[in-house]
Design a protein around this motif. Structure first.
Motif, short mmCIF file in Angstrom:
data_model
loop_
_atom_site.label_atom_id
_atom_site.label_comp_id
_atom_site.label_asym_id
_atom_site.label_seq_id
_atom_site.Cartn_x
_atom_site.Cartn_y
_atom_site.Cartn_z
N GLU A 41 -46.10 -29.90 10.17
CA GLU A 41 -45.54 -30.24 11.48
C GLU A 41 -44.87 -29.04 12.16
O GLU A 41 -45.29 -28.61 13.21
CB GLU A 41 -44.53 -31.38 11.34
N GLN A 42 -43.83 -28.54 11.57
CA GLN A 42 -43.09 -27.42 12.17
C GLN A 42 -43.10 -26.18 11.29
O GLN A 42 -42.38 -25.22 11.59
CB GLN A 42 -41.63 -27.84 12.43
N ASP A 43 -43.86 -26.20 10.21
CA ASP A 43 -43.78 -25.12 9.23
C ASP A 43 -45.16 -24.56 8.89
O ASP A 43 -46.18 -25.21 9.08
CB ASP A 43 -43.15 -25.62 7.92
N THR A 44 -45.12 -23.37 8.36
CA THR A 44 -46.30 -22.76 7.74
C THR A 44 -46.04 -22.78 6.24
O THR A 44 -44.96 -22.40 5.79
CB THR A 44 -46.50 -21.32 8.23
N ILE A 45 -47.02 -23.23 5.48
CA ILE A 45 -46.89 -23.32 4.03
C ILE A 45 -47.95 -22.43 3.39
O ILE A 45 -49.14 -22.59 3.66
CB ILE A 45 -47.06 -24.77 3.54
N ILE A 46 -47.49 -21.52 2.57
CA ILE A 46 -48.40 -20.61 1.87
C ILE A 46 -48.20 -20.86 0.37
O ILE A 46 -47.07 -20.80 -0.12
CB ILE A 46 -48.13 -19.15 2.23
N THR A 47 -49.29 -21.15 -0.31
CA THR A 47 -49.20 -21.45 -1.74
C THR A 47 -50.02 -20.45 -2.53
O THR A 47 -51.19 -20.21 -2.23
CB THR A 47 -49.72 -22.88 -2.04
N VAL A 48 -49.37 -19.86 -3.52
CA VAL A 48 -50.02 -18.92 -4.44
C VAL A 48 -50.09 -19.64 -5.79
O VAL A 48 -49.07 -20.12 -6.29
CB VAL A 48 -49.19 -17.63 -4.58
N THR A 49 -51.28 -19.71 -6.34
CA THR A 49 -51.48 -20.43 -7.60
C THR A 49 -52.11 -19.51 -8.63
O THR A 49 -53.01 -18.72 -8.30
CB THR A 49 -52.40 -21.65 -7.37
N LEU A 108 -40.67 -21.74 -6.81
CA LEU A 108 -41.44 -21.32 -7.98
C LEU A 108 -41.39 -22.44 -9.01
O LEU A 108 -40.34 -23.02 -9.24
CB LEU A 108 -40.85 -20.06 -8.61
N GLY A 109 -42.54 -22.71 -9.64
CA GLY A 109 -42.55 -23.72 -10.69
C GLY A 109 -43.93 -23.96 -11.22
O GLY A 109 -44.93 -23.52 -10.66
N ALA A 110 -43.97 -24.66 -12.35
CA ALA A 110 -45.24 -24.98 -13.01
C ALA A 110 -45.57 -26.44 -12.80
O ALA A 110 -44.69 -27.30 -12.79
CB ALA A 110 -45.14 -24.67 -14.50
N GLU A 111 -46.84 -26.70 -12.59
CA GLU A 111 -47.37 -28.06 -12.50
C GLU A 111 -48.60 -28.11 -13.39
O GLU A 111 -49.59 -27.41 -13.12
CB GLU A 111 -47.76 -28.41 -11.06
N GLN A 112 -48.53 -28.88 -14.44
CA GLN A 112 -49.61 -28.99 -15.42
C GLN A 112 -49.97 -27.60 -15.94
O GLN A 112 -49.13 -26.95 -16.53
CB GLN A 112 -50.80 -29.75 -14.83
N SER A 113 -51.17 -27.14 -15.71
CA SER A 113 -51.58 -25.83 -16.24
C SER A 113 -51.55 -24.74 -15.17
O SER A 113 -52.15 -23.68 -15.34
CB SER A 113 -52.99 -25.94 -16.83
N LEU A 114 -50.85 -25.00 -14.06
CA LEU A 114 -50.79 -24.03 -12.97
C LEU A 114 -49.35 -23.62 -12.69
O LEU A 114 -48.43 -24.42 -12.78
CB LEU A 114 -51.38 -24.63 -11.69
N PHE A 115 -49.20 -22.36 -12.33
CA PHE A 115 -47.92 -21.84 -11.85
C PHE A 115 -48.08 -21.65 -10.36
O PHE A 115 -49.07 -21.08 -9.90
CB PHE A 115 -47.56 -20.52 -12.53
N LYS A 116 -47.10 -22.14 -9.59
CA LYS A 116 -47.20 -22.04 -8.13
C LYS A 116 -45.97 -21.36 -7.54
O LYS A 116 -44.85 -21.60 -7.97
CB LYS A 116 -47.31 -23.44 -7.51
N ILE A 117 -46.25 -20.55 -6.55
CA ILE A 117 -45.21 -20.03 -5.68
C ILE A 117 -45.57 -20.56 -4.29
O ILE A 117 -46.63 -20.25 -3.75
CB ILE A 117 -45.15 -18.49 -5.66
N THR A 118 -44.68 -21.38 -3.75
CA THR A 118 -44.90 -21.94 -2.42
C THR A 118 -43.89 -21.31 -1.47
O THR A 118 -42.69 -21.30 -1.75
CB THR A 118 -44.73 -23.47 -2.44
N VAL A 119 -44.38 -20.78 -0.37
CA VAL A 119 -43.53 -20.16 0.64
C VAL A 119 -43.59 -21.03 1.89
O VAL A 119 -44.67 -21.25 2.45
CB VAL A 119 -44.00 -18.72 0.96
N LEU A 120 -42.44 -21.55 2.29
CA LEU A 120 -42.34 -22.35 3.51
C LEU A 120 -41.64 -21.51 4.56
O LEU A 120 -40.56 -20.97 4.32
CB LEU A 120 -41.53 -23.63 3.27
N LEU A 121 -42.27 -21.41 5.73
CA LEU A 121 -41.71 -20.64 6.84
C LEU A 121 -41.59 -21.54 8.05
O LEU A 121 -42.53 -22.28 8.37
CB LEU A 121 -42.62 -19.45 7.16
N ASN A 122 -40.42 -21.51 8.70
CA ASN A 122 -40.28 -22.35 9.89
C ASN A 122 -41.12 -21.78 11.03
O ASN A 122 -41.20 -20.58 11.22
CB ASN A 122 -38.81 -22.49 10.30
#
Length: 171
Positions: free
Chosen positions: A158-166, A122-136
């Motif tokens: 490569e070996q993961d699934t990445i889901i990003t909520v913005t 969880l974190g903010a980047e510029q004017s966006l808040f992101k929740i990134t979920v990494l799954l092996n």
């Protein structure tokens, strides 16, 4: 998976985790592994920092979900990383609903014979808040989530699934 934990159940799980951590320190002390003890203490201190960061975000429903997810979804090893101190607090329930639907969707559609590592950042980047979920591992496309205020993307690395909520941050 259980819908919601009572306070007593959460405290029971927390007590169990705490005793496990103390046992790890004791075992390593008995074996004379002082370097490992230092590493464990650093690891536990980092966990406390993450929990403090979650409090600063002002998302109490999401915070509770993140802190109890590993107990409610034992098929996942849930790690939480947090940076920043701003979040769109009005979206607290939507973040929680998304994370809940995500883990339920994964358990219902995937082979869960092995523990899945789930890292939530969880974190903010510029004017966006992101929740990134990494799954092996590679997961099938998960059900779509209504994108009224949240933007959801799923990628395969490569070996993961990445889901990003913005979501947009105000101000």
């Amino acid at each position: 998976m259980k819908d919601k934990l009572t306070v007593a159940e959460a405290l029971q799980h927390a007590r169990h985790d705490f005793l496990n951590k103390l046992q790890l320190i004791k075992i390593n002390a008995d074996l004379g592994k002082t370097d490992r003890i230092s590493g464990l203490i650093e690891e536990f201190a980092e966990l406390a920092k993450v929990q403090s960061c979650l409090v600063r975000l002002g998302l109490p429903v999401t915070e509770e979900w993140l802190l109890t997810a590993g107990w409610r979804f034992p098929e996942f090893l849930v790690n939480v990383e947090c940076s920043g101190d701003r979040a769109p607090q009005e979206l607290d329930q939507q973040f929680t609903d998304f994370l809940e639907a995500l883990l339920i969707g994964i358990t219902e559609t995937c082979d869960m014979e092995t523990e899945t590592v789930c890292t939530v950042r969880l974190g903010a980047e510029q004017s966006l808040f992101k929740i990134t979920v990494l799954l092996n591992g590679h997961l099938p496309a998960l059900p779509s989530y209504p994108e009224d205020v949240l933007t959801v993307e799923q990628q395969q690395a490569e070996q993961d699934t990445i889901i990003t909520v913005t979501a947009k941050l105000e101000g």
